[in-house]
Design a protein around this motif. Structure first.
Motif, PDB file in Angstrom:
ATOM      1  N   VAL A 318      24.339 -32.351  22.872  1.00  0.00           N
ATOM      2  CA  VAL A 318      23.059 -32.766  23.450  1.00  0.00           C
ATOM      3  C   VAL A 318      22.781 -31.987  24.736  1.00  0.00           C
ATOM      4  CG1 VAL A 318      23.050 -35.042  22.396  1.00  0.00           C
ATOM      5  CG2 VAL A 318      24.173 -34.744  24.589  1.00  0.00           C
ATOM      6  N   ASN A 319      23.833 -31.648  25.491  1.00  0.00           N
ATOM      7  CA  ASN A 319      23.625 -30.825  26.688  1.00  0.00           C
ATOM      8  C   ASN A 319      23.166 -29.419  26.320  1.00  0.00           C
ATOM      9  OD1 ASN A 319      24.407 -32.951  28.330  1.00  0.00           O
ATOM     10  ND2 ASN A 319      26.513 -32.231  28.572  1.00  0.00           N
ATOM     11  N   LEU A 320      23.713 -28.885  25.229  1.00  0.00           N
ATOM     12  CA  LEU A 320      23.273 -27.569  24.759  1.00  0.00           C
ATOM     13  C   LEU A 320      21.818 -27.618  24.310  1.00  0.00           C
ATOM     14  CD1 LEU A 320      26.423 -26.461  22.710  1.00  0.00           C
ATOM     15  CD2 LEU A 320      25.610 -25.446  24.849  1.00  0.00           C
ATOM     16  N   ASP A 321      21.433 -28.714  23.655  1.00  0.00           N
ATOM     17  CA  ASP A 321      20.045 -28.848  23.235  1.00  0.00           C
ATOM     18  C   ASP A 321      19.104 -28.902  24.438  1.00  0.00           C
ATOM     19  OD1 ASP A 321      20.766 -28.827  20.589  1.00  0.00           O
ATOM     20  OD2 ASP A 321      20.798 -31.015  20.373  1.00  0.00           O
ATOM     21  N   GLN A 322      19.539 -29.585  25.495  1.00  0.00           N
ATOM     22  CA  GLN A 322      18.727 -29.624  26.719  1.00  0.00           C
ATOM     23  C   GLN A 322      18.606 -28.224  27.325  1.00  0.00           C
ATOM     24  OE1 GLN A 322      17.010 -32.038  28.119  1.00  0.00           O
ATOM     25  NE2 GLN A 322      17.630 -33.692  26.761  1.00  0.00           N
ATOM     26  N   ALA A 323      19.717 -27.482  27.337  1.00  0.00           N
ATOM     27  CA  ALA A 323      19.694 -26.123  27.897  1.00  0.00           C
ATOM     28  C   ALA A 323      18.808 -25.208  27.066  1.00  0.00           C
ATOM     29  CB  ALA A 323      21.119 -25.569  27.965  1.00  0.00           C
ATOM     30  N   LEU A 324      18.907 -25.348  25.731  1.00  0.00           N
ATOM     31  CA  LEU A 324      18.077 -24.516  24.865  1.00  0.00           C
ATOM     32  C   LEU A 324      16.604 -24.831  25.072  1.00  0.00           C
ATOM     33  CD1 LEU A 324      17.955 -22.401  22.640  1.00  0.00           C
ATOM     34  CD2 LEU A 324      18.233 -24.238  20.966  1.00  0.00           C
ATOM     35  N   GLY A 325      16.290 -26.121  25.221  1.00  0.00           N
ATOM     36  CA  GLY A 325      14.900 -26.490  25.497  1.00  0.00           C
ATOM     37  C   GLY A 325      14.413 -25.910  26.812  1.00  0.00           C
ATOM     38  N   ASN A 326      15.287 -25.882  27.820  1.00  0.00           N
ATOM     39  CA  ASN A 326      14.908 -25.313  29.120  1.00  0.00           C
ATOM     40  C   ASN A 326      14.674 -23.807  29.010  1.00  0.00           C
ATOM     41  OD1 ASN A 326      14.656 -25.750  32.107  1.00  0.00           O
ATOM     42  ND2 ASN A 326      16.321 -24.270  32.137  1.00  0.00           N
ATOM     43  N   ILE A 327      15.524 -23.122  28.242  1.00  0.00           N
ATOM     44  CA  ILE A 327      15.353 -21.679  28.039  1.00  0.00           C
ATOM     45  C   ILE A 327      14.049 -21.402  27.293  1.00  0.00           C
ATOM     46  CG2 ILE A 327      16.287 -19.643  26.891  1.00  0.00           C
ATOM     47  CD1 ILE A 327      17.802 -20.400  29.396  1.00  0.00           C
ATOM     48  N   LEU A 328      13.760 -22.209  26.288  1.00  0.00           N
ATOM     49  CA  LEU A 328      12.523 -22.014  25.524  1.00  0.00           C
ATOM     50  C   LEU A 328      11.295 -22.281  26.392  1.00  0.00           C
ATOM     51  CD1 LEU A 328      13.492 -23.615  22.088  1.00  0.00           C
ATOM     52  CD2 LEU A 328      13.338 -21.187  22.659  1.00  0.00           C
ATOM     53  N   ASP A 329      11.386 -23.302  27.247  1.00  0.00           N
ATOM     54  CA  ASP A 329      10.268 -23.577  28.160  1.00  0.00           C
ATOM     55  C   ASP A 329      10.057 -22.410  29.119  1.00  0.00           C
ATOM     56  OD1 ASP A 329       9.872 -26.023  26.986  1.00  0.00           O
ATOM     57  OD2 ASP A 329      10.950 -27.172  28.517  1.00  0.00           O
ATOM     58  N   THR A 330      11.167 -21.843  29.607  1.00  0.00           N
ATOM     59  CA  THR A 330      11.056 -20.701  30.523  1.00  0.00           C
ATOM     60  C   THR A 330      10.467 -19.495  29.805  1.00  0.00           C
ATOM     61  OG1 THR A 330      13.014 -21.501  31.712  1.00  0.00           O
ATOM     62  CG2 THR A 330      12.305 -19.249  32.147  1.00  0.00           C
ATOM     63  N   ARG A 331      10.892 -19.266  28.567  1.00  0.00           N
ATOM     64  CA  ARG A 331      10.330 -18.152  27.798  1.00  0.00           C
ATOM     65  C   ARG A 331       8.843 -18.354  27.555  1.00  0.00           C
ATOM     66  NH1 ARG A 331      13.393 -16.348  22.510  1.00  0.00           N
ATOM     67  NH2 ARG A 331      11.683 -14.842  22.676  1.00  0.00           N
ATOM     68  N   ALA A 332       8.455 -19.604  27.292  1.00  0.00           N
ATOM     69  CA  ALA A 332       7.027 -19.887  27.094  1.00  0.00           C
ATOM     70  C   ALA A 332       6.249 -19.591  28.366  1.00  0.00           C
ATOM     71  CB  ALA A 332       6.839 -21.340  26.676  1.00  0.00           C
ATOM     72  N   SER A 333       6.833 -19.940  29.521  1.00  0.00           N
ATOM     73  CA  SER A 333       6.181 -19.648  30.797  1.00  0.00           C
ATOM     74  C   SER A 333       6.071 -18.142  31.023  1.00  0.00           C
ATOM     75  CB  SER A 333       6.966 -20.303  31.935  1.00  0.00           C
ATOM     76  OG  SER A 333       6.456 -19.924  33.197  1.00  0.00           O
ATOM     77  N   VAL A 334       7.140 -17.412  30.691  1.00  0.00           N
ATOM     78  CA  VAL A 334       7.117 -15.950  30.827  1.00  0.00           C
ATOM     79  C   VAL A 334       6.049 -15.346  29.922  1.00  0.00           C
ATOM     80  CG1 VAL A 334       8.432 -13.838  30.385  1.00  0.00           C
ATOM     81  CG2 VAL A 334       9.515 -15.752  31.568  1.00  0.00           C
ATOM     82  N   GLY A 335       5.988 -15.834  28.683  1.00  0.00           N
ATOM     83  CA  GLY A 335       4.973 -15.335  27.755  1.00  0.00           C
ATOM     84  C   GLY A 335       3.563 -15.615  28.235  1.00  0.00           C
ATOM     85  N   SER A 336       3.370 -16.796  28.817  1.00  0.00           N
ATOM     86  CA  SER A 336       2.048 -17.129  29.349  1.00  0.00           C
ATOM     87  C   SER A 336       1.668 -16.200  30.493  1.00  0.00           C
ATOM     88  CB  SER A 336       2.045 -18.591  29.816  1.00  0.00           C
ATOM     89  OG  SER A 336       0.830 -18.910  30.455  1.00  0.00           O
ATOM     90  N   ARG A 337       2.633 -15.902  31.359  1.00  0.00           N
ATOM     91  CA  ARG A 337       2.348 -14.993  32.480  1.00  0.00           C
ATOM     92  C   ARG A 337       2.094 -13.570  31.992  1.00  0.00           C
ATOM     93  NH1 ARG A 337       7.339 -16.422  36.163  1.00  0.00           N
ATOM     94  NH2 ARG A 337       7.951 -17.638  34.361  1.00  0.00           N
ATOM     95  N   LEU A 338       2.814 -13.149  30.957  1.00  0.00           N
ATOM     96  CA  LEU A 338       2.562 -11.826  30.397  1.00  0.00           C
ATOM     97  C   LEU A 338       1.141 -11.732  29.845  1.00  0.00           C
ATOM     98  CD1 LEU A 338       5.930 -11.039  28.568  1.00  0.00           C
ATOM     99  CD2 LEU A 338       4.903  -9.708  30.407  1.00  0.00           C
ATOM    100  N   LYS A 339       0.694 -12.787  29.181  1.00  0.00           N
ATOM    101  CA  LYS A 339      -0.672 -12.799  28.663  1.00  0.00           C
ATOM    102  C   LYS A 339      -1.678 -12.775  29.806  1.00  0.00           C
ATOM    103  CE  LYS A 339      -3.777 -13.107  25.447  1.00  0.00           C
ATOM    104  NZ  LYS A 339      -4.014 -11.938  24.546  1.00  0.00           N
ATOM    105  N   THR A 340      -1.365 -13.492  30.888  1.00  0.00           N
ATOM    106  CA  THR A 340      -2.247 -13.491  32.054  1.00  0.00           C
ATOM    107  C   THR A 340      -2.345 -12.097  32.658  1.00  0.00           C
ATOM    108  OG1 THR A 340      -1.705 -15.805  32.547  1.00  0.00           O
ATOM    109  CG2 THR A 340      -2.615 -14.483  34.334  1.00  0.00           C
ATOM    110  N   VAL A 341      -1.206 -11.410  32.760  1.00  0.00           N
ATOM    111  CA  VAL A 341      -1.195 -10.044  33.304  1.00  0.00           C
ATOM    112  C   VAL A 341      -2.048  -9.127  32.439  1.00  0.00           C
ATOM    113  CG1 VAL A 341       0.244  -8.021  33.746  1.00  0.00           C
ATOM    114  CG2 VAL A 341       1.026 -10.264  34.466  1.00  0.00           C
ATOM    115  N   GLU A 342      -1.867  -9.245  31.132  1.00  0.00           N
ATOM    116  CA  GLU A 342      -2.641  -8.385  30.220  1.00  0.00           C
ATOM    117  C   GLU A 342      -4.134  -8.617  30.378  1.00  0.00           C
ATOM    118  OE1 GLU A 342      -3.161  -7.627  25.390  1.00  0.00           O
ATOM    119  OE2 GLU A 342      -1.569  -8.952  26.163  1.00  0.00           O
TER     120      GLU A 342
END
Length: 400
Positions: A318-342
């Motif tokens: 369950v701790n790994l699932d929480q970490a994976l969710g946090n990584i995915l949320d961070t990637r989503a934030s990075v992707g959103s910022r990349l789209k904003t830059v574009e």
């Protein structure tokens, strides 16, 4: 009125010099392609050109900032992808190691691979960009953010700040994320509470991660599920959070509900065994890997040690699932910022085109008009020179 020969010569030379000066200015305009060579040529136009040129330079700087942001975010996205793949692999290894067919030796091999992924995670978290700056150090980008300790723990030396760059007059964008947010501040358990078995348990009870069934009834407190055997029958009692003591017969796999949450216990706990449920806290991903490896390295010799392994692996999953969710949320934030830059770069390109077009209309030369003027001035200069030569011959001395 008397006109002296000296004055005639002076007038002729002056006309030649004026024509030469005009011709030279036109030649310079043709060479530079600019209509305004000095502010005195067009004071109003020169001021406007200066303002537009300043706007162009600022917008070009926004574009350069956008390039920097994009490069950093794409590097971060690559690192986060590798971290996510490592998380998936560790989760597979955890499930594999929790299988009853594994031996102590094979579990040690599995733990060894997890420790290798842990070492890789430390390297990834200390990644630098092309300028040699650590991308997960927050604002202290020249300080190595993660360093291993003597006991296997990993310490964070950065801060939780985010560097931002201006990509438009009204928009700033974070060029990365702090290591604190990505790797350290990860909630344990199911995100609301975490379950733990008592290290001194002697039975075979294995508790699941639990869940919240009524958030309004949930009270963030530490609860203990204690087991006791009475007359050959096993009972449990939940204490904590002001709950009244109620002894309930234990049924394996049956939901245990209280304070808006529920959990289930498989296997058979022994008399005196207990489990605790406490509010979730933050734990770093490095510790989750290390604890899982330590649990797999511990020898399994009997039912209690098997239960300890199962509980530790379940907690790690369950701790790994929480970490994976946090990584995915961070990637989503990075992707959103990349789209904003574009999007912002496209806007900046349109703004630059408009600014440069307007600036060109103000200061650029009309070549057709300038070439015609150049030919006219050249003809006028030749005529002035020839006139001067003819006037120079008009002297009485030529007739003596």
């Amino acid at each position: 009125m008397r006109v002296s020969t000296t004055q005639i010569f002076r007038n002729g030379i002056g006309a030649i010099q004026d024509n030469q000066q005009g011709l030279a200015r036109t030649q310079l305009q043709l060479g530079t392609g600019k209509r305004i060579l000095s502010p005195s040529d067009d004071p109003s136009g020169a001021v406007q050109a200066l303002q537009f040129r300043s706007s162009v330079e600022k917008t070009e700087q926004y574009q350069r900032n956008g390039n920097i942001v994009e490069q950093r975010l794409r590097l971060s996205e690559t690192i986060l992808t590798s971290v996510g793949e490592g998380l998936q692999r560790v989760r597979e290894l955890a499930v594999q190691g929790n299988n009853g067919s594994q031996t102590n030796e094979t579990r040690r091999y599995i733990a060894g691979e997890i420790r290798q992924i842990l070492d890789e995670l430390v390297q990834l978290s200390n990644t630098r960009d092309a300028n040699g700056e650590y991308i997960y150090a927050g604002l202290t980008s020249l300080t190595q953010p993660f360093s291993p300790g003597a006991g296997g723990e990993v310490f964070y030396n950065g801060d939780d700040g985010q560097r931002r760059l201006q990509i438009s007059p009204v928009r700033q964008l974070a060029i990365g994320d702090s290591g604190q947010a990505v790797f350290m501040d990860i909630p344990t358990g199911n995100g609301t509470f975490v379950v733990r078995d008592d290290p001194g348990n002697t039975g075979g009870g294995v508790i699941d991660a639990g869940s919240v069934i009524d958030f309004n009834a949930w009270q963030a407190d530490t609860y203990t599920i204690s087991f006791s055997e009475v007359g050959g029958e096993l009972f449990y009692e939940v204490s904590g959070g002001g709950l009244p003591p109620v002894s309930t017969p234990f049924v394996e796999g049956e939901a245990i509900r209280f304070a808006g949450i529920e959990t289930r216990i498989q296997g058979t706990p022994a008399d005196g065994d207990s489990f605790t449920l406490s509010p979730s806290e933050n734990q770093d991903l490095f510790a989750t890997y290390r604890q899982l490896a330590e649990a797999l390295e511990a020898p399994v010799t009997d039912t209690p040690s098997r239960a300890r392994l199962n509980n530790a692996v379940n907690r790690a999953l369950v701790n790994l699932d929480q970490a994976l969710g946090n990584i995915l949320d961070t990637r989503a934030s990075v992707g959103s910022r990349l789209k904003t830059v574009e999007n912002q770069r496209n806007i900046n390109e349109d703004v630059l085109l408009q600014l440069r077009t307007t600036l060109s209309e103000i200061e650029d030369l009309d070549y057709a008009e300038a070439i015609s003027r150049f030919n006219l001035q050249q003809t006028a200069l030749q005529a002035a020179q020839q006139s001067y030569v003819q006037v120079q011959r008009l002297s009485l001395f030529n007739f003596i």
